[in-house]
Scaffold this motif. Sequence first.
Motif, short mmCIF file in Angstrom:
data_model
loop_
_atom_site.label_atom_id
_atom_site.label_comp_id
_atom_site.label_asym_id
_atom_site.label_seq_id
_atom_site.Cartn_x
_atom_site.Cartn_y
_atom_site.Cartn_z
N HIS A 112 0.82 -1.22 0.00
CA HIS A 112 0.00 0.00 0.00
C HIS A 112 0.86 1.27 0.00
N GLY A 113 2.17 1.10 0.13
CA GLY A 113 3.06 2.25 0.15
C GLY A 113 3.19 2.91 1.51
N GLY A 114 2.69 2.26 2.55
CA GLY A 114 2.75 2.84 3.88
C GLY A 114 3.72 2.09 4.78
N GLU A 115 3.23 1.66 5.93
CA GLU A 115 4.04 1.04 6.96
C GLU A 115 3.75 -0.45 7.04
N SER A 116 4.78 -1.26 7.20
CA SER A 116 4.56 -2.69 7.33
C SER A 116 4.01 -3.01 8.71
N LEU A 117 3.37 -4.17 8.83
CA LEU A 117 2.85 -4.60 10.12
C LEU A 117 4.00 -4.74 11.12
N LEU A 118 5.12 -5.27 10.68
CA LEU A 118 6.26 -5.47 11.57
C LEU A 118 6.80 -4.13 12.07
N ALA A 119 6.87 -3.13 11.18
CA ALA A 119 7.33 -1.81 11.58
C ALA A 119 6.35 -1.16 12.55
N PHE A 120 5.07 -1.35 12.32
CA PHE A 120 4.02 -0.82 13.19
C PHE A 120 4.16 -1.40 14.60
N ILE A 121 4.29 -2.72 14.68
CA ILE A 121 4.45 -3.38 15.98
C ILE A 121 5.71 -2.86 16.68
N GLY A 122 6.79 -2.71 15.93
CA GLY A 122 8.04 -2.21 16.51
C GLY A 122 7.92 -0.79 17.01
N ARG A 123 7.19 0.05 16.27
CA ARG A 123 7.00 1.45 16.70
C ARG A 123 6.23 1.53 18.01
N VAL A 124 5.13 0.80 18.09
CA VAL A 124 4.33 0.80 19.32
C VAL A 124 5.13 0.19 20.47
N GLY A 125 5.86 -0.88 20.18
CA GLY A 125 6.68 -1.50 21.21
C GLY A 125 7.78 -0.57 21.69
N GLY A 126 8.33 0.22 20.78
CA GLY A 126 9.35 1.18 21.16
C GLY A 126 8.82 2.22 22.13
N TRP A 127 7.56 2.63 21.89
CA TRP A 127 6.92 3.57 22.83
C TRP A 127 6.80 2.92 24.21
N LEU A 128 6.35 1.67 24.23
CA LEU A 128 6.17 0.97 25.50
C LEU A 128 7.50 0.85 26.25
N ASP A 129 8.55 0.52 25.53
CA ASP A 129 9.85 0.32 26.16
C ASP A 129 10.50 1.60 26.68
N THR A 130 10.04 2.73 26.20
CA THR A 130 10.66 4.00 26.61
C THR A 130 9.83 4.77 27.63
N ARG A 131 8.88 4.12 28.27
CA ARG A 131 8.13 4.80 29.34
C ARG A 131 9.06 5.03 30.54
#
Length: 207
Positions: A112-131
């Motif tokens: 679709h030209g956007g973000e992969s599911l794996l990248a999406f999961i990693g982005r959200v996980g990165g937020w969680l890990d940096t609390r």
Amino acid sequence: MALRVTFVATARSSERPAERFGDDRPLDQAGWDEVRRAGGGLLPLAAAELRYCSPTPRSRATGDALGFAPLVQLALRDCDMGRWRGLTLGEAMAREPEAVDAWLADPRATPHGGESLLAFIGRVGGWLDTRPREDGCRIVAVAEPSVIRAALVYALKAPASTYWNIDVRPLSTITVTGHAGRWNLRFDGPFEASHASSGVWAQPTRA
């Protein structure tokens, strides 16, 4: 040092939650009615030291209506679906069936030209890990169902395909505890059980 992060799924903005990719419509009347009914049970979460939300209008409105006064977090935005944004899965299939098949089969695919599911999961996980790592700190985050699904896949270190087997209902809650690199899924009792939803959302298949 253990953190406690409770995700609250946004109230609905249509009869079928998250029906469209990147749905950014505001709460509809059914959504406001849901918030009013659930408000009393979710009120204790307003005591969390840190309160966040996804940047969508319905996430912000849900958090404000529950008395959280949440801080918008861009990292908790929905997956970037590129040119499929605003489409239903069926509409995307009708336009680009092979591309949709590739996207469902491969978590690294971005047809679709956007973000992969794996990248999406990693982005959200990165937020969680940096609390902030303050022992016993309580955090609440009002987020889109897709964001919560991504957070759970990351926290449990599950295969990316597990994303398709998680069902998140409007105003359901789920809590993870721990710290970066080590998260545990937590069920606390009557409060969480009364609002949390469990189930299996089967991976979509073409008709």
